[in-house]
Design a protein around this motif. Sequence first.
Motif, PDB file in Angstrom:
ATOM      1  N   MET A 100     -71.391  16.524 -30.092  1.00 31.93           N
ATOM      2  CA  MET A 100     -70.861  14.748 -31.202  1.00 31.93           C
ATOM      3  C   MET A 100     -70.989  14.771 -31.959  1.00 31.93           C
ATOM      4  O   MET A 100     -71.725  15.071 -32.689  1.00 31.93           O
ATOM      5  N   ASN A 101     -70.274  14.156 -32.164  1.00 31.31           N
ATOM      6  CA  ASN A 101     -69.804  13.792 -33.899  1.00 31.31           C
ATOM      7  C   ASN A 101     -70.673  12.232 -34.697  1.00 31.31           C
ATOM      8  O   ASN A 101     -69.861  11.636 -33.582  1.00 31.31           O
ATOM      9  N   THR A 102     -71.074  12.826 -35.433  1.00 33.72           N
ATOM     10  CA  THR A 102     -71.206  10.808 -35.963  1.00 33.72           C
ATOM     11  C   THR A 102     -70.486  10.921 -37.257  1.00 33.72           C
ATOM     12  O   THR A 102     -69.682  12.192 -37.504  1.00 33.72           O
ATOM     13  N   PRO A 103     -70.015   9.805 -37.607  1.00 29.43           N
ATOM     14  CA  PRO A 103     -69.272   8.916 -38.658  1.00 29.43           C
ATOM     15  C   PRO A 103     -70.136   9.973 -39.963  1.00 29.43           C
ATOM     16  O   PRO A 103     -71.218  10.189 -40.568  1.00 29.43           O
ATOM     17  N   GLN A 104     -69.018  10.996 -40.967  1.00 29.03           N
ATOM     18  CA  GLN A 104     -69.673  11.492 -42.062  1.00 29.03           C
ATOM     19  C   GLN A 104     -70.475  10.705 -43.043  1.00 29.03           C
ATOM     20  O   GLN A 104     -71.037  10.900 -44.032  1.00 29.03           O
ATOM     21  N   SER A 105     -69.231   9.524 -43.345  1.00 35.40           N
ATOM     22  CA  SER A 105     -69.612   8.865 -44.749  1.00 35.40           C
ATOM     23  C   SER A 105     -70.777   8.013 -44.436  1.00 35.40           C
ATOM     24  O   SER A 105     -71.446   7.673 -45.059  1.00 35.40           O
ATOM     25  N   ARG A 106     -70.968   7.585 -43.088  1.00 36.93           N
ATOM     26  CA  ARG A 106     -72.003   5.811 -42.801  1.00 36.93           C
ATOM     27  C   ARG A 106     -72.199   5.744 -41.714  1.00 36.93           C
ATOM     28  O   ARG A 106     -70.420   5.727 -40.401  1.00 36.93           O
ATOM     29  N   LEU A 107     -73.398   5.513 -40.921  1.00 33.66           N
ATOM     30  CA  LEU A 107     -74.321   4.747 -40.091  1.00 33.66           C
ATOM     31  C   LEU A 107     -75.140   4.052 -40.119  1.00 33.66           C
ATOM     32  O   LEU A 107     -75.335   4.169 -41.165  1.00 33.66           O
ATOM     33  N   GLU A 108     -75.068   3.438 -39.117  1.00 36.30           N
ATOM     34  CA  GLU A 108     -74.800   2.029 -39.071  1.00 36.30           C
ATOM     35  C   GLU A 108     -76.579   1.315 -38.013  1.00 36.30           C
ATOM     36  O   GLU A 108     -75.815   2.119 -37.081  1.00 36.30           O
ATOM     37  N   GLY A 109     -76.841   0.487 -38.049  1.00 36.90           N
ATOM     38  CA  GLY A 109     -77.913   0.927 -37.956  1.00 36.90           C
ATOM     39  C   GLY A 109     -78.574  -0.973 -37.631  1.00 36.90           C
ATOM     40  O   GLY A 109     -78.307  -1.335 -38.340  1.00 36.90           O
ATOM     41  N   THR A 110     -79.334  -1.395 -36.327  1.00 38.84           N
ATOM     42  CA  THR A 110     -79.817  -2.756 -36.273  1.00 38.84           C
ATOM     43  C   THR A 110     -80.699  -2.715 -35.129  1.00 38.84           C
ATOM     44  O   THR A 110     -81.376  -1.942 -34.035  1.00 38.84           O
ATOM     45  N   CYS A 111     -81.881  -3.882 -35.611  1.00 36.46           N
ATOM     46  CA  CYS A 111     -82.815  -4.095 -34.828  1.00 36.46           C
ATOM     47  C   CYS A 111     -82.902  -4.159 -33.602  1.00 36.46           C
ATOM     48  O   CYS A 111     -81.653  -4.909 -33.348  1.00 36.46           O
ATOM     49  N   ARG A 112     -83.634  -4.854 -32.492  1.00 31.38           N
ATOM     50  CA  ARG A 112     -83.272  -5.902 -31.661  1.00 31.38           C
ATOM     51  C   ARG A 112     -82.073  -6.936 -31.236  1.00 31.38           C
ATOM     52  O   ARG A 112     -81.430  -7.278 -30.473  1.00 31.38           O
ATOM     53  N   CYS A 113     -83.178  -7.489 -32.053  1.00 31.24           N
ATOM     54  CA  CYS A 113     -81.801  -8.668 -32.717  1.00 31.24           C
ATOM     55  C   CYS A 113     -81.038  -8.995 -33.506  1.00 31.24           C
ATOM     56  O   CYS A 113     -80.116 -10.004 -33.040  1.00 31.24           O
ATOM     57  N   GLY A 114     -80.813  -8.062 -34.183  1.00 31.80           N
ATOM     58  CA  GLY A 114     -79.555  -8.354 -34.966  1.00 31.80           C
ATOM     59  C   GLY A 114     -80.255  -8.301 -36.744  1.00 31.80           C
ATOM     60  O   GLY A 114     -78.919  -9.143 -37.322  1.00 31.80           O
ATOM     61  N   GLN A 115     -81.257  -9.783 -36.375  1.00 33.06           N
ATOM     62  CA  GLN A 115     -81.593  -9.596 -37.497  1.00 33.06           C
ATOM     63  C   GLN A 115     -81.233  -8.747 -39.089  1.00 33.06           C
ATOM     64  O   GLN A 115     -81.284  -8.785 -40.152  1.00 33.06           O
ATOM     65  N   VAL A 116     -82.082  -7.502 -38.697  1.00 32.14           N
ATOM     66  CA  VAL A 116     -82.341  -6.362 -39.572  1.00 32.14           C
ATOM     67  C   VAL A 116     -81.289  -5.528 -39.239  1.00 32.14           C
ATOM     68  O   VAL A 116     -80.889  -5.360 -38.289  1.00 32.14           O
ATOM     69  N   ARG A 117     -80.771  -5.163 -40.298  1.00 32.14           N
ATOM     70  CA  ARG A 117     -79.305  -4.390 -40.454  1.00 32.14           C
ATOM     71  C   ARG A 117     -79.817  -2.979 -41.591  1.00 32.14           C
ATOM     72  O   ARG A 117     -80.228  -3.883 -42.690  1.00 32.14           O
ATOM     73  N   PHE A 118     -79.149  -1.881 -41.226  1.00 32.04           N
ATOM     74  CA  PHE A 118     -79.504  -0.830 -42.087  1.00 32.04           C
ATOM     75  C   PHE A 118     -78.220  -0.149 -42.218  1.00 32.04           C
ATOM     76  O   PHE A 118     -77.181   0.477 -41.324  1.00 32.04           O
ATOM     77  N   GLU A 119     -78.239   0.594 -43.551  1.00 36.61           N
ATOM     78  CA  GLU A 119     -76.884   1.643 -42.967  1.00 36.61           C
ATOM     79  C   GLU A 119     -77.498   3.117 -43.635  1.00 36.61           C
ATOM     80  O   GLU A 119     -78.414   3.159 -44.168  1.00 36.61           O
ATOM     81  N   VAL A 120     -76.874   4.501 -43.784  1.00 37.45           N
ATOM     82  CA  VAL A 120     -76.958   5.444 -43.739  1.00 37.45           C
ATOM     83  C   VAL A 120     -76.119   6.107 -44.600  1.00 37.45           C
ATOM     84  O   VAL A 120     -74.468   6.152 -43.948  1.00 37.45           O
ATOM     85  N   SER A 121     -75.839   6.577 -45.151  1.00 37.37           N
ATOM     86  CA  SER A 121     -74.511   6.988 -46.357  1.00 37.37           C
ATOM     87  C   SER A 121     -74.400   8.849 -46.368  1.00 37.37           C
ATOM     88  O   SER A 121     -73.518   8.923 -47.039  1.00 37.37           O
ATOM     89  N   ALA A 122     -74.908   9.422 -45.545  1.00 39.47           N
ATOM     90  CA  ALA A 122     -75.433  10.622 -46.492  1.00 39.47           C
ATOM     91  C   ALA A 122     -76.484  11.296 -44.250  1.00 39.47           C
ATOM     92  O   ALA A 122     -76.636  10.735 -43.820  1.00 39.47           O
TER      93      ALA A 122
END
Length: 155
Positions: free
Chosen positions: A1-23
């Motif tokens: 399975m492939n992940t996006p190469q440029s950016r991955l996004e994520g969130t806590c369970r409720c969605g109040q805190v979000r983050f991304e990784v670019s590598a």
Amino acid sequence: MNTPQSRLEGTCRCGQVRFEVSAPPVITSACHCRGCQRMASSAYSLTAIFPAPAFTVTAGEPVKGGLQGPDLDHFFCPSCKTWMFTRIPALEGLVNVRPTLLDDPAWTRPFMETMTSEKLSWVETPARHSYEGFPPPEEFLPLLEEFARHQVDYR
């Protein structure tokens, strides 16, 4: 399975805190220590380790909880209390992210498992490498290199 190469996004369970990784991650792991078992309310915690400059909180303000300095800082959503990521001062160039918080966690299979001396007897993981504690420092760079070579298998 492939992940996006440029950016991955994520969130806590409720969605109040979000983050991304670019590598891409430098390695993935399952930790079996009792602390992780208790914090994750599970048999182990999953970690994807990313270069710190590639990690950004994009919404909300995570708070410290669990263990807090000088060796570890665990960060949580202040609302739903989801354990989101860990900063280890000794590894200031890296951030340990709970990979199941990513929008597409399908690729998060652990490459190594640590603290197997505290592993529950019935637990099995698909990790290629297993350590009773943590990998010795002289093995860490070869592990990262091997993960990079086989990364497509872990995405």
